[in-house]
Design an enzyme around this catalytic site. Structure first.
Site, PDB file in Angstrom:
ATOM      1  N   ARG A 148      -5.699  12.567  -4.978  1.00 22.73           N
ATOM      2  CA  ARG A 148      -6.024  11.636  -5.710  1.00 22.73           C
ATOM      3  C   ARG A 148      -5.901  12.514  -7.231  1.00 22.73           C
ATOM      4  NH1 ARG A 148     -10.952  11.174  -6.574  1.00 22.73           N
ATOM      5  NH2 ARG A 148     -11.559  11.096  -4.420  1.00 22.73           N
ATOM      6  N   TYR A 156       3.082 -11.874 -18.382  1.00 23.70           N
ATOM      7  CA  TYR A 156       3.268 -11.951 -17.228  1.00 23.70           C
ATOM      8  C   TYR A 156       2.121 -12.444 -16.459  1.00 23.70           C
ATOM      9  CZ  TYR A 156       3.874  -9.860 -12.587  1.00 23.70           C
ATOM     10  OH  TYR A 156       3.825  -9.675 -11.083  1.00 23.70           O
ATOM     11  N   LYS A 173      10.135  -2.217 -11.028  1.00 24.79           N
ATOM     12  CA  LYS A 173      11.045  -3.075 -11.521  1.00 24.79           C
ATOM     13  C   LYS A 173      12.370  -2.165 -12.067  1.00 24.79           C
ATOM     14  CE  LYS A 173       8.012  -6.332 -11.210  1.00 24.79           C
ATOM     15  NZ  LYS A 173       7.373  -6.769 -12.340  1.00 24.79           N
ATOM     16  N   ASP A 217       3.593  -3.487 -23.037  1.00 28.62           N
ATOM     17  CA  ASP A 217       4.245  -3.519 -21.544  1.00 28.62           C
ATOM     18  C   ASP A 217       5.812  -3.436 -21.590  1.00 28.62           C
ATOM     19  OD1 ASP A 217       5.255  -4.432 -19.253  1.00 28.62           O
ATOM     20  OD2 ASP A 217       3.750  -5.822 -18.739  1.00 28.62           O
TER      21      ASP A 217
HETATM   22  C1  LIG Z   1       5.687  -6.977 -12.399  1.00 30.57           C
HETATM   23  C2  LIG Z   1       5.320  -6.892 -13.753  1.00 30.57           C
HETATM   24  C3  LIG Z   1       3.845  -6.544 -14.038  1.00 30.57           C
HETATM   25  C4  LIG Z   1       2.951  -5.864 -12.582  1.00 30.57           C
HETATM   26  O1  LIG Z   1       3.407  -4.767 -11.917  1.00 30.57           O
HETATM   27  P1  LIG Z   1       3.175  -4.570 -10.361  1.00 30.57           P
HETATM   28  O2  LIG Z   1       3.769  -3.328 -10.284  1.00 30.57           O
HETATM   29  O3  LIG Z   1       3.763  -5.920  -9.692  1.00 30.57           O
HETATM   30  O4  LIG Z   1       1.624  -4.524 -10.281  1.00 30.57           O
HETATM   31  C5  LIG Z   1       3.455  -6.280 -15.493  1.00 30.57           C
HETATM   32  N1  LIG Z   1       4.198  -6.490 -16.281  1.00 30.57           N
HETATM   33  C6  LIG Z   1       5.231  -7.330 -16.094  1.00 30.57           C
HETATM   34  C7  LIG Z   1       6.018  -7.679 -17.207  1.00 30.57           C
HETATM   35  C8  LIG Z   1       5.846  -7.225 -14.869  1.00 30.57           C
HETATM   36  O5  LIG Z   1       7.234  -7.650 -14.989  1.00 30.57           O
END
Ligand SMILES: *Cc1c(COP(=O)(O)O)cnc(C)c1O
Length: 386
Positions: A50, A102, A199, A174
């Site tokens: 961890r 999101y 992603k 983000d």
């Molecule tokens: C998918 C996504 C998230 C969240 O991420 P997870 O890996 O699903 O927890 C946050 N911001 C954006 C723009 C996303 O596409």
């Protein structure tokens, strides 16, 4: 590692050395919870996974390298990474955030952190005066998503960094949709970059993971404390998958962008399509900002078939054969979604329509298949509507 490598080399070599034990070129998957000590406290840099794990550490260094940061932190998911940032705040602190976030980010803010006493103000960030008006004495954080989901609005990161600095607040971006291949927020003045590595960084729809990258070592220490104390770390196997994905990020993104442009232009010129949202078009409301902070325009596209109702949009996505109907984005395979019934179904119709998410809106994550196959698939699906 050689200094001053360019981005396309950093994706492969950034922050990485051959493994110390046997010189393995790819960091081994250290699938272990704990590490042997010679005497209490005498270890080789790792005690418990961890707190630190060599595979995760390799990923964290690669993340810092490709985002032009100094410190990377890898989490169990994108939302776990965001959760760690919000834990820097105290009750009474305020956050000014992009209004078309999101959905999961919006839920984390309003359903988890608002009840704990953090206040959120959501504003359309194309309007700088509105952002400035929303910033108050207790604003500690600006949270920016750009391009946004699913309307592909673009926020001026440099302008947000200037507003944050003036207010003595931090700027977090983000960067999931753009990836560091297209845009590097730390270079534009942000303090924190966040990713859903699920992603484009992972890129193969086979892992859920998240990331933060920062430059300031004090901020990195506070985030590391939270990462270890709260414990939502990225596991060794998942760290390996994201590392492997990052090695081809630049090649995939180049093809994603080529295919994205081909699909966006095909849709724009189609008589059965009413509107296409993609920041690469010169008449996109923030094309100039996109061009000034992004290297290219990506492969996320939303559009509306002409005169389509809710049922038509559903029929459209159901009839696609190369595009898969699914949540998520950023993998090598093309995905299609219907925000009104999927990602944005929990938002009341009136609310979502205000930001452009109407019943007919369709969102595409254009993959790296042959563009001609993708266009033929869209053509067949459009034809059966008319
Ligand atoms: C998918 C996504 C998230 C969240 O991420 P997870 O890996 O699903 O927890 C946050 N911001 C954006 C723009 C996303 O596409």
């Amino acid at each position: 590692m050689k200094k001053d490598l360019k981005f396309n080399s950093l994706t492969i070599h950034g922050g990485q050395e051959p493994d110390k034990a046997y010189g393995a070129v790819m960091p081994p998957i250290y699938q272990t919870s704990t590490f042997a000590q010679k005497s209490p406290g005498a270890h080789q840099g790792y005690e418990y996974s961890r707190s630190g794990n060599p595979t995760r550490h390799a990923l964290e260094q690669a993340l810092a390298s490709i985002e032009k940061g100094a410190h990377g932190l890898a989490f169990a998911s994108g939302l776990a990474a965001m959760d760690a940032v919000l834990k820097l705040l105290k009750p009474g602190d305020e956050v000014v955030a992009t209004n078309d976030l999101y959905g999961g980010s919006y839920r984390l803010f309003t359903k988890v952190f608002e009840p704990l006493g953090i206040r959120f103000r959501f504003v359309g960030m194309r309007d700088l005066a509105a952002v400035e008006a929303a910033i108050g004495e207790r604003t500690r954080l600006l949270w920016v998503e750009t391009p946004t989901n699913p309307m592909m609005n673009v926020v001026d990161i440099r302008a947000m960094a200037a507003l944050a600095r003036k207010a003595g607040a931090m700027l977090a971006v983000d960067n999931t949709f753009a990836t560091p291949y297209l845009q590097q927020p730390l270079e534009l003045g942000a303090d924190i970059v966040m990713h859903s590595a699920t992603k484009y960084l992972g890129g193969h729809s086979d892992v859920v993971a998240g990331a933060l990258v920062v430059r300031d070592s004090g901020l990195a220490e506070r985030l590391y404390f939270i990462q270890n104390a709260s414990g939502a770390v990225c596991g060794p196997m998942d760290s390996y998958l994201v590392l492997r994905g990052i090695k081809t990020l630049h090649v995939r993104m180049q093809r994603h962008c080529e295919n994205g442009r081909a699909v966006a232009e095909y849709l724009r010129d189609h008589p059965m399509v009413e509107a296409v949202y993609w920041p690469g078009f010169a008449d996109h409301p923030n094309h100039d900002v996109a061009a000034s902070q992004m290297r290219d325009f990506g492969a996320m596209i939303s559009f509306r078939p002409k005169g389509a109702r809710y049922e038509d949009a559903v029929r459209f996505v159901e009839s696609l054969e190369v595009f898969t109907l699914a949540e998520s984005l950023g993998g090598v395979e093309s995905l299609a979604g219907h925000p009104a019934s999927m990602t944005h179904a929990s938002i009341p119709k009136e609310e979502r329509e205000k930001s452009g998410v109407t019943d007919a809106l369709i969102r595409l994550s254009v993959g790296i298949e042959d563009a001609a196959d993708l266009i033929a698939d869209l053509e067949a699906a459009l034809r059966q509507l008319g």
